[in-house]
Design a protein around this motif. Structure first.
Motif, PDB file in Angstrom:
ATOM      1  N   SER A  57     -47.450   6.291 -47.407  1.00 18.31           N
ATOM      2  CA  SER A  57     -46.905   7.303 -46.486  1.00 18.31           C
ATOM      3  C   SER A  57     -45.621   6.815 -45.821  1.00 18.31           C
ATOM      4  CB  SER A  57     -47.941   7.664 -45.413  1.00 18.31           C
ATOM      5  OG  SER A  57     -49.045   8.325 -45.989  1.00 18.31           O
ATOM      6  N   SER A  58     -45.617   5.576 -45.359  1.00 19.82           N
ATOM      7  CA  SER A  58     -44.432   5.050 -44.677  1.00 19.82           C
ATOM      8  C   SER A  58     -43.268   4.882 -45.648  1.00 19.82           C
ATOM      9  CB  SER A  58     -44.749   3.720 -43.991  1.00 19.82           C
ATOM     10  OG  SER A  58     -45.125   2.729 -44.930  1.00 19.82           O
ATOM     11  N   VAL A  59     -43.556   4.494 -46.898  1.00 16.11           N
ATOM     12  CA  VAL A  59     -42.491   4.334 -47.892  1.00 16.11           C
ATOM     13  C   VAL A  59     -41.904   5.688 -48.262  1.00 16.11           C
ATOM     14  CG1 VAL A  59     -41.962   3.609 -50.256  1.00 16.11           C
ATOM     15  CG2 VAL A  59     -43.376   2.162 -48.801  1.00 16.11           C
ATOM     16  N   LYS A  60     -42.742   6.684 -48.455  1.00 16.51           N
ATOM     17  CA  LYS A  60     -42.256   8.030 -48.751  1.00 16.51           C
ATOM     18  C   LYS A  60     -41.376   8.545 -47.610  1.00 16.51           C
ATOM     19  CE  LYS A  60     -45.362  10.955 -50.096  1.00 16.51           C
ATOM     20  NZ  LYS A  60     -46.666  11.646 -50.225  1.00 16.51           N
ATOM     21  N   ASP A  61     -41.776   8.273 -46.400  1.00 22.25           N
ATOM     22  CA  ASP A  61     -41.006   8.705 -45.242  1.00 22.25           C
ATOM     23  C   ASP A  61     -39.643   8.018 -45.207  1.00 22.25           C
ATOM     24  OD1 ASP A  61     -41.138  10.238 -42.623  1.00 22.25           O
ATOM     25  OD2 ASP A  61     -40.654   8.220 -41.881  1.00 22.25           O
ATOM     26  N   TYR A  62     -39.640   6.724 -45.515  1.00 24.11           N
ATOM     27  CA  TYR A  62     -38.395   5.946 -45.510  1.00 24.11           C
ATOM     28  C   TYR A  62     -37.417   6.474 -46.560  1.00 24.11           C
ATOM     29  CZ  TYR A  62     -35.308   1.889 -46.174  1.00 24.11           C
ATOM     30  OH  TYR A  62     -34.218   1.068 -46.303  1.00 24.11           O
ATOM     31  N   MET A 108     -30.131   1.933 -60.926  1.00 22.50           N
ATOM     32  CA  MET A 108     -30.879   2.871 -60.092  1.00 22.50           C
ATOM     33  C   MET A 108     -32.245   2.305 -59.732  1.00 22.50           C
ATOM     34  SD  MET A 108     -29.467   6.012 -59.575  1.00 22.50           S
ATOM     35  CE  MET A 108     -28.315   7.193 -60.303  1.00 22.50           C
ATOM     36  N   TYR A 109     -32.919   1.740 -60.726  1.00 22.36           N
ATOM     37  CA  TYR A 109     -34.258   1.188 -60.514  1.00 22.36           C
ATOM     38  C   TYR A 109     -34.192  -0.090 -59.692  1.00 22.36           C
ATOM     39  CZ  TYR A 109     -36.534   4.385 -63.806  1.00 22.36           C
ATOM     40  OH  TYR A 109     -37.052   5.502 -64.423  1.00 22.36           O
ATOM     41  N   HIS A 110     -33.281  -0.994 -60.064  1.00 20.63           N
ATOM     42  CA  HIS A 110     -33.183  -2.302 -59.414  1.00 20.63           C
ATOM     43  C   HIS A 110     -32.895  -2.163 -57.916  1.00 20.63           C
ATOM     44  CE1 HIS A 110     -32.061  -6.695 -59.484  1.00 20.63           C
ATOM     45  NE2 HIS A 110     -31.428  -6.308 -58.382  1.00 20.63           N
ATOM     46  N   GLU A 111     -31.881  -1.373 -57.579  1.00 27.64           N
ATOM     47  CA  GLU A 111     -31.515  -1.243 -56.173  1.00 27.64           C
ATOM     48  C   GLU A 111     -32.603  -0.511 -55.387  1.00 27.64           C
ATOM     49  OE1 GLU A 111     -29.162  -3.074 -55.357  1.00 27.64           O
ATOM     50  OE2 GLU A 111     -28.406  -3.375 -57.390  1.00 27.64           O
ATOM     51  N   GLY A 112     -33.316   0.384 -56.044  1.00 22.33           N
ATOM     52  CA  GLY A 112     -34.437   1.054 -55.391  1.00 22.33           C
ATOM     53  C   GLY A 112     -35.550   0.099 -55.007  1.00 22.33           C
ATOM     54  N   ARG A 113     -35.703  -0.968 -55.768  1.00 19.61           N
ATOM     55  CA  ARG A 113     -36.718  -1.964 -55.452  1.00 19.61           C
ATOM     56  C   ARG A 113     -36.303  -2.834 -54.264  1.00 19.61           C
ATOM     57  NH1 ARG A 113     -37.977   0.555 -59.451  1.00 19.61           N
ATOM     58  NH2 ARG A 113     -39.843   0.303 -60.734  1.00 19.61           N
ATOM     59  N   HIS A 114     -35.006  -3.054 -54.122  1.00 22.10           N
ATOM     60  CA  HIS A 114     -34.536  -3.687 -52.884  1.00 22.10           C
ATOM     61  C   HIS A 114     -34.898  -2.807 -51.681  1.00 22.10           C
ATOM     62  CE1 HIS A 114     -32.367  -7.107 -54.441  1.00 22.10           C
ATOM     63  NE2 HIS A 114     -31.557  -6.365 -55.187  1.00 22.10           N
ATOM     64  N   ALA A 115     -34.635  -1.517 -51.826  1.00 21.20           N
ATOM     65  CA  ALA A 115     -34.928  -0.586 -50.732  1.00 21.20           C
ATOM     66  C   ALA A 115     -36.418  -0.571 -50.418  1.00 21.20           C
ATOM     67  CB  ALA A 115     -34.447   0.820 -51.099  1.00 21.20           C
ATOM     68  N   LEU A 116     -37.244  -0.646 -51.447  1.00 20.69           N
ATOM     69  CA  LEU A 116     -38.688  -0.691 -51.230  1.00 20.69           C
ATOM     70  C   LEU A 116     -39.074  -1.907 -50.405  1.00 20.69           C
ATOM     71  CD1 LEU A 116     -41.671  -0.049 -51.689  1.00 20.69           C
ATOM     72  CD2 LEU A 116     -41.486  -1.141 -53.944  1.00 20.69           C
ATOM     73  N   ARG A 117     -38.518  -3.065 -50.731  1.00 22.08           N
ATOM     74  CA  ARG A 117     -38.841  -4.279 -49.988  1.00 22.08           C
ATOM     75  C   ARG A 117     -38.338  -4.177 -48.541  1.00 22.08           C
ATOM     76  NH1 ARG A 117     -40.461  -8.800 -51.682  1.00 22.08           N
ATOM     77  NH2 ARG A 117     -38.906  -9.989 -50.506  1.00 22.08           N
ATOM     78  N   LYS A 118     -37.226  -3.495 -48.335  1.00 26.70           N
ATOM     79  CA  LYS A 118     -36.767  -3.249 -46.962  1.00 26.70           C
ATOM     80  C   LYS A 118     -37.756  -2.340 -46.240  1.00 26.70           C
ATOM     81  CE  LYS A 118     -34.235  -2.208 -43.297  1.00 26.70           C
ATOM     82  NZ  LYS A 118     -33.087  -1.305 -43.351  1.00 26.70           N
ATOM     83  N   ALA A 119     -38.200  -1.286 -46.918  1.00 25.36           N
ATOM     84  CA  ALA A 119     -39.113  -0.324 -46.308  1.00 25.36           C
ATOM     85  C   ALA A 119     -40.424  -0.973 -45.876  1.00 25.36           C
ATOM     86  CB  ALA A 119     -39.397   0.820 -47.281  1.00 25.36           C
ATOM     87  N   LEU A 120     -40.887  -1.942 -46.645  1.00 28.18           N
ATOM     88  CA  LEU A 120     -42.155  -2.613 -46.357  1.00 28.18           C
ATOM     89  C   LEU A 120     -42.012  -3.750 -45.351  1.00 28.18           C
ATOM     90  CD1 LEU A 120     -43.599  -2.816 -49.984  1.00 28.18           C
ATOM     91  CD2 LEU A 120     -44.392  -1.322 -48.141  1.00 28.18           C
ATOM     92  N   GLY A 121     -40.784  -4.068 -44.971  1.00 23.51           N
ATOM     93  CA  GLY A 121     -40.569  -5.196 -44.069  1.00 23.51           C
ATOM     94  C   GLY A 121     -40.541  -6.531 -44.771  1.00 23.51           C
ATOM     95  N   SER A 122     -40.614  -6.506 -46.105  1.00 21.71           N
ATOM     96  CA  SER A 122     -40.689  -7.750 -46.872  1.00 21.71           C
ATOM     97  C   SER A 122     -39.411  -8.574 -46.754  1.00 21.71           C
ATOM     98  CB  SER A 122     -40.971  -7.444 -48.344  1.00 21.71           C
ATOM     99  OG  SER A 122     -42.195  -6.773 -48.487  1.00 21.71           O
ATOM    100  N   MET A 123     -38.265  -7.901 -46.746  1.00 18.66           N
ATOM    101  CA  MET A 123     -36.998  -8.617 -46.629  1.00 18.66           C
ATOM    102  C   MET A 123     -36.961  -9.451 -45.346  1.00 18.66           C
ATOM    103  SD  MET A 123     -33.901  -6.099 -47.752  1.00 18.66           S
ATOM    104  CE  MET A 123     -33.462  -5.846 -49.469  1.00 18.66           C
TER     105      MET A 123
END
Length: 217
Positions: A57-62, A108-123
């Motif tokens: 839910s939080s990732v979809k929102d981000y 497109m895929y690679h940079e989206g995975r960076h964004a995912l890690r940002k969304a999760l707080g992983s970065m």
């Protein structure tokens, strides 16, 4: 939910992603670029559902409210794209659309995975963990290597190949995956650095040891 219903739901999820384009007309964006964005973002959601389902839910929102896929030409054609965490902007080099379509899609895929890690707080979490383990100077060098290695490996898993130049770092990420599982490439707490760093360095060092260039005397 049937397969058809699941695909329809996925399409609903990714339609809301903001797409901006420079020097491209709206019709071309919708026809040639937006479908790739949808697939790339959909693959991010699939990763979350599989490995971090509690965060969907939080990732979809981000992705629907904060991320912007900014499609524009870049003066360096070898650059497929980049992610700007401070502004949540995901830039993709549209020059690659015709010159190297495979690399364009991969970006497109690679940079989206960076964004995912940002969304999760992983970065933020893992960088702080690296600082705790090796200090700020080495963290500023090693953390970007891990970030690229992890996103490269996740992209490779989805597309079955990768054209990026991150082979040593991807090898490090693959070692982390072997030791601690795929979830560790996606979601990180600060304390994960104690496990990630030794495994990552082992994988990178193994890659360099196996790919040394021998210069004839």
């Amino acid at each position: 939910m049937s397969v058809a219903e699941a695909l329809l739901e996925l399409d609903k999820e990714v339609v809301a992603v903001q797409v901006r384009a420079t020097d491209i007309d709206e019709e071309t964006v919708e026809r040639e670029h937006t479908p790739v964005v949808k697939r790339a973002v959909g693959s991010v959601f699939s990763l979350v559902r599989k490995y971090v389902p509690e965060a969907i839910s939080s990732v979809k929102d981000y992705f629907s409210k904060r991320i912007t896929y900014n499609l524009r030409p870049h003066h360096e054609d070898h650059v497929g794209g980049y992610f700007v965490p401070a502004t949540d902007e995901l830039v993709v080099n549209t020059n690659m659309r015709k010159r190297n379509p495979m690399f364009y899609v991969e970006s497109m895929y690679h940079e989206g995975r960076h964004a995912l890690r940002k969304a999760l707080g992983s970065m933020e979490n893992l960088y702080k963990g690296f600082v705790n383990e090796v200090g700020g100077f080495w963290a500023s060098i090693l953390y970007p290597m891990y970030e690229e290695g992890a996103t490269s490996r996740l992209t490779q898993m989805e597309l079955g190949r990768t054209l990026d130049g991150y082979a040593p770092y991807r090898a490090g990420a693959e070692q982390v995956e072997r030791d601690w599982g795929t979830r560790m490439l996606i979601y990180n707490k600060k304390d994960d650095a104690k496990r990630v760093l030794p495994s990552f360095l082992k994988g990178v060092n193994t890659w360099f040891a196996s790919n040394r260039v021998h210069i004839a005397a």
